[in-house]
Design an enzyme around this catalytic site. Structure first.
Site, PDB file in Angstrom:
ATOM      1  N   PRO A 282     -11.980   2.772   5.489  1.00  0.00           N
ATOM      2  CA  PRO A 282     -10.591   3.203   5.304  1.00  0.00           C
ATOM      3  C   PRO A 282      -9.803   2.286   4.375  1.00  0.00           C
ATOM      4  O   PRO A 282     -10.043   1.079   4.322  1.00  0.00           O
ATOM      5  CB  PRO A 282     -10.012   3.117   6.720  1.00  0.00           C
ATOM      6  CG  PRO A 282     -10.820   2.055   7.389  1.00  0.00           C
ATOM      7  CD  PRO A 282     -12.195   2.106   6.785  1.00  0.00           C
ATOM      8  N   GLY A 283      -8.872   2.870   3.644  1.00  0.00           N
ATOM      9  CA  GLY A 283      -7.920   2.099   2.859  1.00  0.00           C
ATOM     10  C   GLY A 283      -6.525   2.382   3.398  1.00  0.00           C
ATOM     11  O   GLY A 283      -5.954   1.621   4.180  1.00  0.00           O
ATOM     12  N   CYS A 351      12.359   5.579 -17.860  1.00  0.00           N
ATOM     13  CA  CYS A 351      12.670   6.659 -18.797  1.00  0.00           C
ATOM     14  C   CYS A 351      11.707   7.829 -18.660  1.00  0.00           C
ATOM     15  O   CYS A 351      10.952   8.136 -19.598  1.00  0.00           O
ATOM     16  CB  CYS A 351      12.654   6.116 -20.221  1.00  0.00           C
ATOM     17  SG  CYS A 351      13.748   4.714 -20.412  1.00  0.00           S
ATOM     18  N   TYR A 380      -1.692   2.237  -2.281  1.00  0.00           N
ATOM     19  CA  TYR A 380      -1.658   2.939  -3.572  1.00  0.00           C
ATOM     20  C   TYR A 380      -0.281   2.907  -4.228  1.00  0.00           C
ATOM     21  O   TYR A 380       0.120   3.854  -4.893  1.00  0.00           O
ATOM     22  CB  TYR A 380      -2.152   4.389  -3.422  1.00  0.00           C
ATOM     23  CG  TYR A 380      -3.544   4.443  -2.847  1.00  0.00           C
ATOM     24  CD1 TYR A 380      -4.641   4.082  -3.627  1.00  0.00           C
ATOM     25  CD2 TYR A 380      -3.757   4.786  -1.528  1.00  0.00           C
ATOM     26  CE1 TYR A 380      -5.918   4.087  -3.104  1.00  0.00           C
ATOM     27  CE2 TYR A 380      -5.031   4.792  -0.991  1.00  0.00           C
ATOM     28  CZ  TYR A 380      -6.103   4.447  -1.777  1.00  0.00           C
ATOM     29  OH  TYR A 380      -7.364   4.440  -1.258  1.00  0.00           O
TER      30      TYR A 380
HETATM   31  C1  LIG Z   1     -10.499   5.328  -2.092  1.00  0.00           C
HETATM   32  C2  LIG Z   1     -11.764   5.198  -1.370  1.00  0.00           C
HETATM   33  C3  LIG Z   1     -11.784   4.919   0.001  1.00  0.00           C
HETATM   34  C4  LIG Z   1     -10.539   4.808   0.835  1.00  0.00           C
HETATM   35  O1  LIG Z   1      -9.747   5.942   0.826  1.00  0.00           O
HETATM   36  P1  LIG Z   1      -8.430   5.983   1.724  1.00  0.00           P
HETATM   37  O2  LIG Z   1      -7.885   7.330   1.494  1.00  0.00           O
HETATM   38  O3  LIG Z   1      -7.527   4.920   1.203  1.00  0.00           O
HETATM   39  O4  LIG Z   1      -8.837   5.733   3.125  1.00  0.00           O
HETATM   40  C5  LIG Z   1     -13.006   4.753   0.606  1.00  0.00           C
HETATM   41  N1  LIG Z   1     -14.154   4.852  -0.097  1.00  0.00           N
HETATM   42  C6  LIG Z   1     -14.170   5.110  -1.418  1.00  0.00           C
HETATM   43  C7  LIG Z   1     -15.458   5.189  -2.130  1.00  0.00           C
HETATM   44  C8  LIG Z   1     -12.987   5.303  -2.090  1.00  0.00           C
HETATM   45  O5  LIG Z   1     -13.014   5.590  -3.391  1.00  0.00           O
END
Ligand SMILES: *Cc1c(COP(=O)(O)O)cnc(C)c1O
Length: 431
Positions: A282-283, A351, A380
């Protein structure tokens, strides 16, 4: 107040002012200036715990978490990742450099990327424990280390904006079924350490069902590849978060993890596979809600029946509304409990007509000079921030138990000139 649920877990209104981790947001804006980004450590920790507890409850095999660094990365965050025992997903030598500066050892660094450069591959050989292969050309460039996983594109669609779909046939990401089998053959021939399969379907989805379809396809492939007793399955990341009060309740991590874990257990039984290490990636769902952006309101104006609130940041620190129509909410830093005085449009100073952070949000009457806090700003935003119009990127402050520490200083115009060389000044004179 429902909107307050979008903010970090430690957020309160004390007296008249928003506080996070016991720190007064008005005082922080005064001290550090704006635009200002805040990260609440407690909310970050809770997000990790939610995944860990769900995995412990739902999955009998080994498991772990990789944080997707592209959501937001800096040295201090890499240090936190180390403290929490997470792995870090890097997608360039630049992110690997930050990971190394944050003290992460190779067995915690995993490398992704659709077109990894020679420098990225060299950095991966030196600093990473896992490389996730995107295509067969890349595979031909690899050696005995690091360990190899294959990125499979399972042709599954999740409910999200088209710009953040990554798992459908025809996507630029990953290998199709035939290519995965070809890659498996090549690894066996060359004696390369193939140890895992990975997929990532996209970002900001809140239904787990498509992930189970992808798990099913991936396990069918794994059975044909013969990965051995110790292998890893990574179902990627992408779990969504609520950005606006209309998106509440928050999508539940526990339900997502449970659905995926059950699909893995059932599939492994069906195909006679040993349970893999299940490594979520997860990110957004780890960092988004821990982050808050604070802006200063520079002017209020009415045009064409709209109330415009003009902020000192926008597109340059948060391109998401312009990129994929992301919807945000906000509260005034002081007097958050005031009733709304009709809808407001929040715009930045850049702008571009697309530099509108929030459109038509019910908001109290506010005046120039007040501060506005935008929740769910941890993912992000800064990682996609630019210097458009010569914008200096914001300062970032880490909040923990009543203390505020600067972890990234605000850029200054001299930073913008650091890479520039003159056509007119003789290089020897310019020293
Ligand atoms: C962006 C990405 C993630 C994380 O995605 P989230 O939506 O931020 O959880 C995980 N794995 C890969 C390969 C990604 O490109």
């Amino acid at each position: 107040m429902k909107r307050l649920l979008l903010f970090p877990d430690t957020t309160q209104i004390e007296g008249d002012v928003l506080t996070i981790a016991g720190c007064d947001l008005a005082a922080l804006a005064e001290t550090f200036g704006t635009p200002l980004y805040l990260y609440d450590r407690a909310t970050l920790d809770h997000a990790v715990e939610a995944y860990r507890q769900a995995l412990a409850a739902a999955y009998p095999g080994p498991s772990g978490l990789t944080y997707a660094g592209k959501a937001f990365l800096c040295r201090a965050l890499a240090e936190w990742i180390g403290q929490r025992g997470l792995w870090l997903d890097c997608s360039s030598q630049g992110e690997m450099a930050i990971a190394v500066a944050g003290g992460l050892p190779p067995d915690r660094i995993l490398v992704h990327g659709v077109n990894k450069s020679a420098a990225d591959l060299e950095a991966a050989r030196r600093h990473a424990g896992v490389i996730v292969v995107d295509n067969l050309t890349e595979l031909a460039r690899l050696a005995e280390r690091p360990e190899i996983w294959l990125r499979f594109c399972p042709d599954v669609q999740v409910e999200t904006h088209a710009h953040i779909q990554t798992g459908r046939a025809g996507s630029k990401f990953g290998l199709d079924e035939k290519q995965v089998e070809e890659a498996g053959r090549l690894c066996r021939e060359k004696g390369l350490p193939l140890k895992g399969l990975h997929f990532h379907l996209g970002s900001q989805f809140r239904e787990a069902a498509p992930v189970t379809a992808a798990v099913e396809r991936t396990l069918a492939l794994a059975a044909r590849l013969g990965l051995g007793e110790e292998w890893t399955l990574s179902p990627g990341g992408g779990w969504g978060v609520a950005y606006h009060e209309d998106d509440l309740p928050q999508p539940e991590v526990a339900a997502y993890v449970q659905t995926v874990a059950q699909a893995v257990v059932a599939g492994c039984r069906r195909y006679g596979l040993p349970l893999p290490r299940l490594q979520f990636e997860p990110g957004r769902s780890l960092v988004a809600r821990a982050g808050v952006a604070v802006y200063r309101l520079g002017a209020v104006k009415q045009t064409g029946g709209r109330r415009w609130l003009l902020l000192d940041g926008g597109l340059a620190d948060n391109p998401r509304p312009a990129l994929y129509a992301a919807r945000y909410s906000a509260l005034p830093v002081r007097g958050a409990a005031r009733p709304a005085a009709g809808p407001a449009w929040f715009a930045g100073p850049y702008c571009e007509s697309g530099d509108v952070l929030i459109a038509g949000l019910p908001f109290p009457a506010v005046e120039a000079g007040e501060w506005v806090a935008v929740p769910v700003s941890g993912a992000y935003q800064l990682s996609m921030a630019s210097n458009y119009n010569g914008a200096c990127r914001p300062a970032v402050v880490w909040l923990e138990e009543g203390t505020a520490r600067l972890i990234q200083r605000r850029e200054v115009p001299a930073d913008l000139l650091r890479r520039d060389l003159s056509l007119l000044v003789n290089p020897s004179e310019s020293r």
